[in-house]
Motif scaffolding. Sequence first.
Motif, mmCIF file in Angstrom:
data_model
loop_
_atom_site.group_PDB
_atom_site.id
_atom_site.type_symbol
_atom_site.label_atom_id
_atom_site.label_comp_id
_atom_site.label_asym_id
_atom_site.label_seq_id
_atom_site.Cartn_x
_atom_site.Cartn_y
_atom_site.Cartn_z
ATOM 1 N N ALA A 68 -2.295 -1.537 -3.490
ATOM 2 C CA ALA A 68 -3.695 -1.226 -3.208
ATOM 3 C C ALA A 68 -3.736 -0.253 -2.032
ATOM 4 O O ALA A 68 -4.142 -0.598 -0.934
ATOM 5 N N THR A 73 -21.541 -1.672 2.724
ATOM 6 C CA THR A 73 -20.464 -2.486 2.187
ATOM 7 C C THR A 73 -20.837 -2.912 0.776
ATOM 8 O O THR A 73 -21.969 -3.233 0.497
ATOM 9 N N SER A 83 -7.605 3.048 -0.694
ATOM 10 C CA SER A 83 -8.807 3.101 0.150
ATOM 11 C C SER A 83 -8.618 4.141 1.258
ATOM 12 O O SER A 83 -7.523 4.394 1.730
ATOM 13 N N THR A 134 -9.921 -8.288 -3.314
ATOM 14 C CA THR A 134 -10.070 -9.620 -2.740
ATOM 15 C C THR A 134 -9.226 -10.597 -3.547
ATOM 16 O O THR A 134 -9.001 -10.396 -4.740
ATOM 17 N N ARG A 191 -10.808 -6.298 -7.887
ATOM 18 C CA ARG A 191 -10.736 -4.938 -7.341
ATOM 19 C C ARG A 191 -12.145 -4.369 -7.342
ATOM 20 O O ARG A 191 -12.806 -4.320 -8.380
ATOM 21 N N ASN A 239 -11.571 5.185 -4.894
ATOM 22 C CA ASN A 239 -11.306 4.416 -3.682
ATOM 23 C C ASN A 239 -11.689 2.979 -3.969
ATOM 24 O O ASN A 239 -12.704 2.723 -4.626
ATOM 25 N N SER A 240 -10.908 2.035 -3.488
ATOM 26 C CA SER A 240 -11.221 0.635 -3.762
ATOM 27 C C SER A 240 -10.607 -0.268 -2.711
ATOM 28 O O SER A 240 -9.810 0.159 -1.880
ATOM 29 N N TYR A 241 -10.989 -1.522 -2.802
ATOM 30 C CA TYR A 241 -10.364 -2.582 -2.017
ATOM 31 C C TYR A 241 -10.287 -3.805 -2.909
ATOM 32 O O TYR A 241 -10.915 -3.850 -3.975
ATOM 33 N N PHE A 283 -3.635 3.041 -6.873
ATOM 34 C CA PHE A 283 -3.694 1.624 -7.207
ATOM 35 C C PHE A 283 -2.866 1.345 -8.445
ATOM 36 O O PHE A 283 -2.876 2.132 -9.401
ATOM 37 N N GLY A 311 0.850 -1.187 0.000
ATOM 38 C CA GLY A 311 0.000 0.000 0.000
ATOM 39 C C GLY A 311 0.878 1.226 0.000
ATOM 40 O O GLY A 311 1.891 1.282 -0.686
ATOM 41 N N SER A 360 -15.554 1.656 -4.669
ATOM 42 C CA SER A 360 -16.707 2.182 -3.940
ATOM 43 C C SER A 360 -16.804 3.679 -4.194
ATOM 44 O O SER A 360 -15.806 4.356 -4.414
#
Length: 125
Positions: free
Chosen positions: A47, A103, A50, A80, A93, A76-78, A26, A21, A96
């Motif tokens: 990443a 969520t 966020s 998995t 990715r 903004n993102s997260y 990103f 990070g 949001s």
Amino acid sequence: MMKDAMEPLFVEYRVNVVFSGHAHAFSRSRNVAMGEASRSGPIYIIAGDSGRKPRTVKYQSPLPGDWLESIDNEHNSYGTVQLMNATHARWRRIVSSANETETGGILWEEAMIANQYYATTPLPS
């Protein structure tokens, strides 16, 4: 830089993916070793976007485009990671919106990551 100090170890010990990070943006690379696209190097996923205000962070220097798969400092993102089997993982990715209170989010990108040392055939989508 951490990458410069650690990358020889990543290559020597056959690391497949490096997550980090701090950049407040990103990016996802192709396999890279010593600054060059190379099957023997890991994929880098930064990443760090966020929790910051969109469009407030600019990349500090131009990045070489030949080894980058994806780059973004607008959202903004997260992310998995889903381990599919012994040789493949799926990266997703999720972006949001700033107004979002629940969520969730929008699937922005999806990529299959193959263990470059052991995967002999690509995993079907």
